[in-house]
Design a protein around this motif. Sequence first.
Motif, short mmCIF file in Angstrom:
data_model
loop_
_atom_site.label_atom_id
_atom_site.label_comp_id
_atom_site.label_asym_id
_atom_site.label_seq_id
_atom_site.Cartn_x
_atom_site.Cartn_y
_atom_site.Cartn_z
N UNK A 24 1.03 -1.15 -0.13
CA UNK A 24 -0.13 -0.06 0.08
C UNK A 24 0.95 1.29 -0.07
N UNK A 25 0.57 2.29 -0.59
CA UNK A 25 1.12 3.34 -0.95
C UNK A 25 0.74 4.54 -0.23
N UNK A 26 1.14 5.17 0.75
CA UNK A 26 0.56 5.80 1.81
C UNK A 26 1.48 7.19 1.93
N UNK A 27 0.95 8.35 1.89
CA UNK A 27 1.41 9.53 1.97
C UNK A 27 0.86 10.37 2.98
N UNK A 28 -0.06 11.09 2.62
CA UNK A 28 -0.93 11.90 3.62
C UNK A 28 -1.15 11.26 4.86
N UNK A 29 -1.60 10.13 5.12
CA UNK A 29 -1.73 9.54 6.33
C UNK A 29 -0.39 9.22 7.50
N UNK A 30 0.91 9.55 6.64
CA UNK A 30 1.91 9.45 7.21
C UNK A 30 2.59 10.66 7.62
N UNK A 31 2.72 11.38 6.65
CA UNK A 31 3.44 12.85 6.49
C UNK A 31 2.40 14.05 6.71
N UNK A 32 1.08 13.81 6.57
CA UNK A 32 0.30 15.20 6.58
C UNK A 32 -0.15 15.63 5.26
N UNK A 33 -0.55 16.55 5.25
CA UNK A 33 -1.00 17.48 4.04
C UNK A 33 -0.10 17.71 3.16
N UNK A 34 0.21 17.65 1.84
CA UNK A 34 1.19 18.06 1.03
C UNK A 34 1.75 19.53 1.26
N UNK A 35 2.89 19.70 1.06
CA UNK A 35 3.50 21.10 1.04
C UNK A 35 4.55 21.15 0.18
#
Length: 247
Positions: free
Chosen positions: A232-243
């Motif tokens: 599973x490819x997880x970004x937002x749930x780990x690092x927060x909103x994109x910046x």
Amino acid sequence: MSDGDTGRRRAELAEALRQVRGRIDRACVAAGRPPEEVELLAVTKTFPAEDAALLADLGVVDLAENKDQEARAKVEKFSELRPRSGVRWHMVGQLQRNKARSVARWADVVESVDSGRLAETLRRAVANALEAGERSGPLDVLLQVNLDQRTDRGGCAPEDLPELAEIVTRMCEIRLRGVMAVAPLGEDPNVAFATLSEISERLRRDFPDARDLSAGMSADLESAIAHGATRVRVGTALLGGRRLVSP
């Protein structure tokens, strides 16, 4: 970043990682699967190399980017911060053939191969990188499947997948490891992932090494796991909103 800021960010990432791994574990239990069957791929796009380094410190072994320009600078910086980390870097975004040479230098896995032309370009790029001493082994690849006929999101049509797999398996510089897809926007992910699961199963019958099924992101990872995702490819749930940040 000051020591205090680093400590706070590490604590944030540790808590987010605990929650995501908890979600994965619960989804696996619900699906009757052992949690070790599912890899967590942390998508670090738009976040700095320092965040990637902290995730590596917390035990994350697979990191992903979706744009070569950002990735190559970030991987270089990460290598300075954690020279012996042993993480694997994945390219998960659409890949233009003119970026293949660069990607072959930093990526361990490309999850977005969707045409024979791209596969051949990657093959040549990997061969050149191996000859130049810029990498030490073949490149693992996943075939991206298009589940909604939207050409702007990339992917190979399901009916063309066997032919593309055959092309890739004739190359020694790249290795077929499985399939990847993104659930169509605004549709039930269960339907998409059920279809992808069937596609993956059919592919494995003829190509047994194509065992990886990369599917599911922050919002729908439970559905993907229910339908057999192995990554599973997880970004937002780990690092927060994109910046937007520097590498």
